[in-house]
Design a protein around this motif. Structure first.
Motif, short mmCIF file in Angstrom:
data_model
loop_
_atom_site.label_atom_id
_atom_site.label_comp_id
_atom_site.label_asym_id
_atom_site.label_seq_id
_atom_site.Cartn_x
_atom_site.Cartn_y
_atom_site.Cartn_z
N ASP A 14 0.89 -1.29 -0.46
CA ASP A 14 -0.72 0.56 0.09
C ASP A 14 1.27 0.94 0.04
O ASP A 14 0.48 2.19 0.14
N HIS A 15 2.02 1.17 0.30
CA HIS A 15 3.64 2.00 -0.65
C HIS A 15 3.45 2.68 1.23
O HIS A 15 3.95 4.40 1.28
N LYS A 16 2.56 2.13 2.38
CA LYS A 16 3.24 2.67 3.86
C LYS A 16 4.45 2.15 3.43
O LYS A 16 5.07 1.13 3.70
N ALA A 17 5.50 3.09 4.67
CA ALA A 17 6.28 3.37 5.06
C ALA A 17 6.73 1.68 6.21
O ALA A 17 5.77 1.68 6.87
N ALA A 26 12.22 12.97 4.70
CA ALA A 26 12.22 12.50 3.25
C ALA A 26 10.31 12.51 2.62
O ALA A 26 10.20 12.34 4.17
N LYS A 27 10.71 13.48 1.77
CA LYS A 27 9.08 13.11 1.53
C LYS A 27 8.49 11.79 1.09
O LYS A 27 9.84 11.03 0.29
N PRO A 28 7.39 11.19 1.19
CA PRO A 28 6.46 12.39 2.08
C PRO A 28 6.17 11.92 3.44
O PRO A 28 5.40 12.02 4.00
N HIS A 29 6.49 10.39 3.77
CA HIS A 29 6.30 9.59 4.93
C HIS A 29 7.01 10.69 6.49
O HIS A 29 6.40 11.11 6.62
N MET A 30 8.23 10.72 6.41
CA MET A 30 8.71 11.20 7.87
C MET A 30 8.68 12.76 7.41
O MET A 30 8.32 13.31 8.64
N ARG A 31 8.33 12.72 6.34
CA ARG A 31 8.24 14.67 6.22
C ARG A 31 6.90 14.65 7.15
O ARG A 31 6.41 16.27 7.49
N ALA A 32 5.71 14.05 6.95
CA ALA A 32 4.80 14.08 6.94
C ALA A 32 5.03 13.91 8.80
O ALA A 32 3.85 14.56 9.73
N LEU A 154 4.33 2.28 16.81
CA LEU A 154 5.83 3.49 17.58
C LEU A 154 5.23 4.52 16.47
O LEU A 154 6.21 5.33 17.37
N ALA A 155 4.93 4.77 15.20
CA ALA A 155 4.88 5.84 14.82
C ALA A 155 3.37 6.77 15.55
O ALA A 155 3.88 7.75 15.67
N ASN A 156 3.24 6.11 16.01
CA ASN A 156 1.60 6.60 16.47
C ASN A 156 2.00 7.40 18.08
O ASN A 156 1.88 7.94 18.01
N LEU A 212 0.65 23.17 5.78
CA LEU A 212 -0.20 23.55 4.22
C LEU A 212 0.98 23.39 3.19
O LEU A 212 0.35 23.12 1.90
N ALA A 213 1.84 23.90 3.51
CA ALA A 213 2.70 24.00 2.12
C ALA A 213 3.72 22.91 2.01
O ALA A 213 3.88 22.16 0.53
N SER A 214 4.48 21.88 2.74
CA SER A 214 4.99 21.04 2.74
C SER A 214 4.47 19.87 2.70
O SER A 214 5.02 18.53 2.43
N GLY A 215 3.19 20.02 3.56
CA GLY A 215 2.21 18.32 3.43
C GLY A 215 1.92 17.47 2.52
O GLY A 215 1.41 18.75 1.61
N GLN A 216 1.58 16.21 2.80
CA GLN A 216 1.15 15.38 1.80
C GLN A 216 0.05 14.19 2.41
O GLN A 216 0.69 13.68 3.07
N ASP A 217 -0.96 14.27 2.37
CA ASP A 217 -1.75 13.08 3.02
C ASP A 217 -1.77 11.58 3.03
O ASP A 217 -1.96 11.43 4.01
N LEU A 218 -1.48 11.24 1.91
CA LEU A 218 -1.14 9.99 1.66
C LEU A 218 -0.20 9.36 0.87
O LEU A 218 1.06 10.20 0.14
N PRO A 219 0.01 8.48 0.90
CA PRO A 219 1.71 8.27 0.48
C PRO A 219 2.00 8.86 -1.50
O PRO A 219 3.04 8.58 -2.34
N ASP A 220 1.12 8.24 -1.93
CA ASP A 220 0.89 8.78 -3.42
C ASP A 220 -0.08 9.91 -3.71
O ASP A 220 0.06 10.09 -4.94
#
Length: 473
Positions: A14-17, A26-32, A154-156, A212-220
């Protein structure tokens, strides 16, 4: 041939880290990840910035003990509504927009404290600023959308734990900011505390704009684009459908109760701990703030530790391990809370408080190690229910034990510990047909039905015919 995007971290189907690299952006996972915890950190910092300055604010506004108690209740009451609203908002619009919106809307409220001159105005201020910690639901939703089930606890845990440090750091920094304004700008005490609040307002503004400027909701990509793409294959669920899927799941209600007596306890302590040490042991404002800060700062390691324990127990013992570890850690936290209320010296109180904080905050991480498995279809609603349970617990605790003069604060703390132990027992009632519960495994001849998987999966086409397709716990 389907071409997959490049990811800096290893990912699942599912492209989840599947890894968490804390020193990467790194985008998108660690940036989020970093945007989520920093944004929520700023909201915690703002919400509890008044607590360490209460002795000064109390004198300036002529607040009674009842006014202070009502303000404490108000500060967490606002979060009940915002967290419930944030769940469906995340399900429909995504975590990035939801997080930034609630943070930006409360910034003018923080600045408005300069004009407050009455007890009613102060209580209203604390209610409105408390709306910002509804951002917690977006934080947890975002992590569950970006990280695989093998490390989601762990992430949560780290994202929420590092963010909750804001409630401790503000206890330490706000008295220092106040003292700095007094000494360097030579302004009166009753003016300096008002000026100090522009610091949390600035911090919250910067973090919200960064989301708002740098975030991404989902890996894709962004959530709305993903929903529009999904709309070509199936009908988008309505708000009522999403809510219905969540509120019909009894596991969400039990987790809300449990969370009410770990995170809710933490909220109540954030409101009273500085004043408790100031009044009971006659320390000065700055010393009381430093002691109180140690309670919140424990989140740096304690809540993430809860997530780590949940993932380790899940890999070894399945859902049974996650549930047993949640019950054990929270029960120990309750017993330590009773001990804190019985401690009579400053040194023993500090030791008991730090030990208590570690366990009760780890229990929060353990709770959200279970939440992502309750309902994939209504993850935002379940997260919102659980998060709102935490703030509702804080309100109930504040009203029962720390409002008015019915109990001394030390007696209230001991009674709160007893409530923690009692309200953790219902965890034993949680059972998943796919994975079992605390006292039993799933039946070996279990046959999956549509109803069994209804709360777990996204749509009818994804429903597996056997348990082999289920995610591991």
């Amino acid at each position: 041939m389907v071409e997959f995007p490049y990811f800096a971290l290893p990912v699942d189907e599912d492209h989840k880290a599947t890894e968490l690299r804390l020193f990467s952006a790194a985008k998108p996972h660690m940036r989020a990840f970093h945007l989520a915890w920093v944004s929520l950190f700023s909201c915690f910092f703002s919400t509890f910035a008044t607590a360490p300055l209460l002795p000064i604010i109390r004198d300036n506004l002529n607040l009674t003990d009842e006014d202070v108690g009502n303000a404490g209740v108000a500060s967490v009451s606002g979060a009940i509504f915002s967290r419930m609203a944030m769940g469906p908002a995340c399900d429909l619009f995504g975590p990035r927009l939801s997080s930034a919106t609630v943070a930006l809307l409360t910034i003018p409220v923080i600045c408005s404290i300069s004009f407050i001159s009455s007890a009613s105005g102060f209580i209203l201020f604390r209610f409105l600023v408390g709306l910002s910690i509804g951002n917690f639901v977006a934080n947890q939703f975002w992590m569950s959308s970006m990280f695989s089930s093998s490390i989601v606890g762990l992430a949560n845990g780290i994202a929420a734990g590092w963010a909750s440090v804001g409630s401790g750091l503000t206890q330490f920094l706000m008295p220092l900011i106040y003292s700095f304004v007094c000494r360097c700008f030579h302004v009166p005490s009753f003016t300096a505390w008002r000026i100090a609040f522009f610091v949390p307002a600035f911090l919250q503004t910067v973090s919200a704009l960064a989301v708002l400027a740098s975030g991404q909701d989902l890996p894709d990509g962004d959530y709305r684009r993903a929903v529009q793409s999904l709309g070509t294959k199936q009908r988008r669920p309505s708000v009522l459908q999403v809510l219905s899927h969540g509120v019909k799941n009894y596991r969400g209600w039990i987790l809300a109760l449990t969370y009410g007596f770990c995170f809710g306890v933490e909220l109540a302590m954030d409101n009273i701990v500085a004043q408790y040490f100031y009044d009971r042991f006659n320390v000065d404002v700055e010393t009381a703030g430093i002691i109180a800060a140690s309670f919140g700062l424990a989140n740096l390691v304690s809540r993430p530790s809860g997530g780590v324990i949940s993932d380790l127990m899940g890999r070894r013992y399945g859902m049974k391990g996650r549930l047993w570890s949640l019950w054990a850690v929270q029960t120990i936290g309750g017993l330590l809370c009773v001990l804190l209320g019985q401690a009579n010296s400053l040194g023993s109180s500090i030791i008991a408080m730090v030990a208590f904080s570690v366990f009760v905050q780890a229990a929060s991480g353990l709770t959200f190690g279970v939440v992502p498995f309750v309902s994939k279809r209504a993850l935002g609603v379940i997260s919102g229910m659980t998060g709102s349970g935490g703030t509702l617990g804080g309100v109930i605790i504040q009203l029962l034990f720390f409002s008015g003069t019915r109990f001394s604060k030390e007696t209230g703390i001991s009674l709160m510990g007893i409530m923690i132990v009692i309200c953790t027992v219902p965890v034993s009632l949680i059972y998943f047909p796919q994975w079992g519960g605390m006292f039993c495994d799933p039946p070996t001849d279990f046959k999956a039905t549509d109803e069994d998987y209804y709360n777990l999966l996204n749509d009818e086409d994804d429903k597996p015919k056997s348990t082999e397709a289920l995610p591991s716990v």
